[in-house]
Scaffold this motif. Structure first.
Motif, PDB file in Angstrom:
ATOM      1  N   VAL A  45       0.852  -1.190   0.000  1.00 60.05           N
ATOM      2  CA  VAL A  45       0.000   0.000   0.000  1.00 60.05           C
ATOM      3  C   VAL A  45       0.884   1.234   0.000  1.00 60.05           C
ATOM      4  N   MET A  46       0.562   2.185  -0.842  1.00 55.71           N
ATOM      5  CA  MET A  46       1.213   3.494  -0.823  1.00 55.71           C
ATOM      6  C   MET A  46       0.149   4.554  -0.633  1.00 55.71           C
ATOM      7  N   TYR A  47       0.405   5.488   0.288  1.00 54.07           N
ATOM      8  CA  TYR A  47      -0.477   6.646   0.429  1.00 54.07           C
ATOM      9  C   TYR A  47       0.314   7.927   0.211  1.00 54.07           C
ATOM     10  N   THR A  48      -0.252   8.826  -0.574  1.00 54.12           N
ATOM     11  CA  THR A  48       0.335  10.151  -0.754  1.00 54.12           C
ATOM     12  C   THR A  48      -0.768  11.107  -1.194  1.00 54.12           C
ATOM     13  N   SER A  49      -0.390  12.365  -1.396  1.00 59.97           N
ATOM     14  CA  SER A  49      -1.302  13.374  -1.919  1.00 59.97           C
ATOM     15  C   SER A  49      -0.628  14.067  -3.085  1.00 59.97           C
ATOM     16  N   ASP A  50      -1.429  14.687  -3.958  1.00 62.81           N
ATOM     17  CA  ASP A  50      -0.805  15.337  -5.107  1.00 62.81           C
ATOM     18  C   ASP A  50      -0.002  16.572  -4.697  1.00 62.81           C
ATOM     19  N   HIS A  51      -0.398  17.229  -3.616  1.00 65.59           N
ATOM     20  CA  HIS A  51       0.313  18.386  -3.065  1.00 65.59           C
ATOM     21  C   HIS A  51      -0.344  18.703  -1.735  1.00 65.59           C
ATOM     22  N   GLY A  52       0.092  19.762  -1.069  1.00 62.20           N
ATOM     23  CA  GLY A  52      -0.486  20.133   0.205  1.00 62.20           C
ATOM     24  C   GLY A  52      -1.426  21.317   0.097  1.00 62.20           C
ATOM     25  N   ASP A  53      -1.587  22.027   1.218  1.00 61.31           N
ATOM     26  CA  ASP A  53      -2.483  23.183   1.292  1.00 61.31           C
ATOM     27  C   ASP A  53      -1.928  24.153   2.332  1.00 61.31           C
ATOM     28  N   ASN A  54      -1.891  25.429   1.990  1.00 58.60           N
ATOM     29  CA  ASN A  54      -1.369  26.436   2.916  1.00 58.60           C
ATOM     30  C   ASN A  54      -2.237  26.598   4.158  1.00 58.60           C
ATOM     31  N   LEU A  55      -3.533  26.354   4.035  1.00 59.65           N
ATOM     32  CA  LEU A  55      -4.480  26.396   5.138  1.00 59.65           C
ATOM     33  C   LEU A  55      -4.358  27.684   5.965  1.00 59.65           C
ATOM     34  N   GLY A  56      -4.294  28.810   5.274  1.00 55.93           N
ATOM     35  CA  GLY A  56      -4.292  30.095   5.949  1.00 55.93           C
ATOM     36  C   GLY A  56      -2.943  30.586   6.413  1.00 55.93           C
ATOM     37  N   SER A  57      -1.927  29.734   6.421  1.00 53.46           N
ATOM     38  CA  SER A  57      -0.618  30.180   6.889  1.00 53.46           C
ATOM     39  C   SER A  57      -0.103  31.300   5.986  1.00 53.46           C
ATOM     40  N   ARG A  58       0.451  32.330   6.617  1.00 55.64           N
ATOM     41  CA  ARG A  58       0.950  33.521   5.912  1.00 55.64           C
ATOM     42  C   ARG A  58      -0.160  34.239   5.143  1.00 55.64           C
ATOM     43  N   GLY A  59      -1.407  34.000   5.550  1.00 57.04           N
ATOM     44  CA  GLY A  59      -2.547  34.622   4.884  1.00 57.04           C
ATOM     45  C   GLY A  59      -2.896  34.006   3.545  1.00 57.04           C
ATOM     46  N   MET A  60      -2.423  32.778   3.278  1.00 58.09           N
ATOM     47  CA  MET A  60      -2.648  32.121   1.989  1.00 58.09           C
ATOM     48  C   MET A  60      -3.452  30.843   2.179  1.00 58.09           C
ATOM     49  N   TRP A  61      -4.330  30.583   1.225  1.00 56.68           N
ATOM     50  CA  TRP A  61      -5.120  29.362   1.182  1.00 56.68           C
ATOM     51  C   TRP A  61      -4.859  28.681  -0.159  1.00 56.68           C
ATOM     52  N   GLY A  62      -5.179  27.398  -0.231  1.00 55.93           N
ATOM     53  CA  GLY A  62      -4.894  26.674  -1.464  1.00 55.93           C
ATOM     54  C   GLY A  62      -3.443  26.220  -1.504  1.00 55.93           C
ATOM     55  N   LYS A  63      -2.919  26.107  -2.716  1.00 59.12           N
ATOM     56  CA  LYS A  63      -1.580  25.526  -2.884  1.00 59.12           C
ATOM     57  C   LYS A  63      -0.649  26.557  -3.510  1.00 59.12           C
ATOM     58  N   SER A  64       0.122  26.181  -4.523  1.00 57.47           N
ATOM     59  CA  SER A  64       0.853  27.103  -5.406  1.00 57.47           C
ATOM     60  C   SER A  64       2.044  27.810  -4.766  1.00 57.47           C
ATOM     61  N   THR A  65       2.467  27.404  -3.584  1.00 56.88           N
ATOM     62  CA  THR A  65       3.660  27.984  -2.975  1.00 56.88           C
ATOM     63  C   THR A  65       4.671  26.874  -2.688  1.00 56.88           C
ATOM     64  N   LEU A  66       5.871  27.289  -2.329  1.00 56.07           N
ATOM     65  CA  LEU A  66       6.957  26.335  -2.105  1.00 56.07           C
ATOM     66  C   LEU A  66       7.172  26.014  -0.630  1.00 56.07           C
ATOM     67  N   PHE A  67       6.321  26.535   0.240  1.00 51.33           N
ATOM     68  CA  PHE A  67       6.441  26.228   1.660  1.00 51.33           C
ATOM     69  C   PHE A  67       6.035  24.786   1.929  1.00 51.33           C
ATOM     70  N   GLU A  68       6.466  24.281   3.099  1.00 53.75           N
ATOM     71  CA  GLU A  68       6.234  22.880   3.436  1.00 53.75           C
ATOM     72  C   GLU A  68       4.760  22.516   3.370  1.00 53.75           C
ATOM     73  N   GLU A  69       3.888  23.431   3.796  1.00 53.61           N
ATOM     74  CA  GLU A  69       2.460  23.132   3.826  1.00 53.61           C
ATOM     75  C   GLU A  69       1.908  22.788   2.450  1.00 53.61           C
ATOM     76  N   ALA A  70       2.459  23.385   1.397  1.00 55.25           N
ATOM     77  CA  ALA A  70       1.914  23.212   0.044  1.00 55.25           C
ATOM     78  C   ALA A  70       2.761  22.303  -0.834  1.00 55.25           C
TER      79      ALA A  70
END
Length: 484
Positions: free
Chosen positions: A283-308
């Motif tokens: 079994v392998m589990y992963t995600s296509d990318h992460g989510d900023n979840l409001g950190s630094r005032g950003m939501w969604g993805k599209s950044t290079l921080f660990e959250e995304a």
């Protein structure tokens, strides 16, 4: 390496790697993924190749970086032209079935699967055309949905995920009845916890009814002012639509969707066990990318921080050491040789010229002399963005903006940008030289922009694309398409 096994790959969409109990999160409840990690190996420094759906999923399929294959943004989806691990395994007699989201170009193309069950592909074969506009960035009209749809209930996506889980359980039970010496691969791809942040009530309220911490650097006076992040917040102006109550609902919605995802994964893993397949299936589990979840005032993805740019990555099953955590940086390109090897395809020609190192080799202690790369060229960005990990450092290079540098050992939350600190000049120089050994960012940026200019012209130019608008999120199969 033990004899070849079946392989169950479970992928989610937009799962911030910090939102797992096994990753140390004290709030989110993910018992099934935690149990999977306990009986397998978790890679704690895993990255996608691009923090947005289409490029990341194309790269996962093909096993190479974006600058090597194209498919650089959410308007240029994988079309099956570049051979994938699906093609290679199917051509060698394996059943390779997908259930759920693929986000490739069109239904009916040969993406390499034996069968695509309820696939979700891009809108009209065109996807997010606004992402082709890379200067004077347009403001996203659908951004209000992030705040306004957050809360308890069901959405198009939760219904879709329930269907995916049901069909995956059925597939496993039926496959158990079929005797075959050739290992199969089942790719089960959920959309949670991707927004809309509408979570089933039993999961939503377990978080809403507690005091949730504010996202990191969320208050306006705390937000970093690096121009790349300013660009993204201005184009994807999600936070313009938030107040304190909507913020709490959004956080509870995301946490709730993580638990909803975990519930569905548990159903699939239980079906694997009940069908008698667990002892011969990895079994392998992963995600296509992460989510900023409001950190630094950003939501969604599209950044290079660990959250995304970071992703959860867990492997378990026969031949995988249980309870192990590997902190060597790895990438989705490393899943490609692992997938082939897991089902017994070990011909070196299959991976010749590919950048990945098999996950089981890295889990066994291999420390390849390479750097993993994440790159971004899509929606909400006015410049090409590139990231490498080098030892404890994360180096972010922007073609038109100042570079950033973070020491993840001393500063795992990426609070202190060392990019302009003269004490780190030599580190910046070494990191840039290492980036150049992988690709020339200026050349890649130029190549991507030429392709985007071509697609923009084919779709009527900037004015027509902006007038078309955006959806906020792609509709699942059968759902209506309504642009904002």
């Amino acid at each position: 390496m033990k004899d070849s096994q079946n392989l169950l790959i479970i992928m989610s969409d937009e799962h911030n790697p910090k939102m797992l109990g096994c990753a140390g999160n004290k709030i989110v409840e993910t018992p099934n993924l935690d149990a999977l990690a306990a009986r397998g190996t978790r890679f704690s420094s895993a990255y996608c190749t691009s923090p947005v759906c289409i490029p990341s999923r194309a790269s996962f399929a093909v096993g190479k970086y974006i600058h090597q294959i194209g498919y650089a943004d959410n308007a240029d989806a994988y079309d099956g032209e570049v051979p994938s691990w699906h093609h290679k395994l199917r051509d060698r007699g394996h059943n390779v079935t997908s259930i759920g989201k693929l986000h490739f170009k069109l239904t009916g193309e040969d993406h390499g699967f034996t069968e695509e069950v309820i696939p979700m592909h891009i809108i009209e074969g065109k996807g997010d055309l606004m992402g082709l506009v890379r200067s004077d960035l347009p403001v996203r009209k659908g951004a209000y949905k992030m705040a306004n749809m957050a809360g308890p209930g069901e959405s198009q996506y939760t219904f879709y995920d329930r269907d995916i889980a049901a069909r995956a359980q059925t597939w496993l039970q039926e496959m158990a009845k079929k005797q075959s010496d050739t290992p199969w691969v089942l790719f089960v791809s959920f959309v949670a916890p991707h927004f809309p942040l509408t979570a089933p009530p039993q999961h939503f309220y377990k978080y809403y009814n507690q005091d949730l911490p504010l996202p990191k650097l969320y208050r306006k006076e705390e937000r970093p002012t690096h121009p790349y992040q300013v660009d993204y917040r201005s184009s994807f102006n999600y936070d313009d639509h938030f107040d304190d109550e909507k913020l709490k609902k959004a956080l509870a919605g995301y946490y709730g969707l993580c638990s909803f995802l975990d519930e569905n994964i548990g159903l699939v893993l239980n079906a694997l066990q009940d069908a008698g397949l667990a002892d011969r299936t990895r079994v392998m589990y992963t995600s296509d990318h992460g989510d900023n979840l409001g950190s630094r005032g950003m939501w969604g993805k599209s950044t290079l921080f660990e959250e995304a740019s970071g992703v959860p990555l867990i492997v378990a099953g026969p031949g995988i050491e249980p309870g192990k955590v590997v902190d060597t940086p790895v990438s989705h390109v490393d899943t490609y040789p692992f997938i082939l090897r897991s089902v017994g395809e070990t011909d070196p020609a299959l991976t010749d010229g590919f950048p990945g190192v098999s996950l089981d080799d890295i889990a066994d202690g291999a420390k390849p002399d390479r750097n993993v790369l994440t790159e971004y060229h899509g929606m909400g960005s006015a410049t090409g963005a590139f990231m490498i990990r080098h030892n404890q450092y994360k180096y972010m290079y922007y073609v038109d903006y100042p570079a950033q540098l973070f020491d993840l050992k001393a500063d795992p939350e990426e609070i202190n940008d060392l990019g302009t600190d003269p004490r780190y000049t030599s580190v910046l120089s070494e990191c840039h030289e290492r980036l150049l050994k992988i690709c020339n960012p200026e050349d890649v940026d130029r190549m991507v922009r030429e392709r985007q200019s071509e697609l923009l012209s084919l779709n009527g130019g900037r004015e027509a694309v902006v007038a078309r608008g955006d959806l906020g999120f792609s509709p699942p199969p059968g759902a209506p398409i309504v642009f904002d």
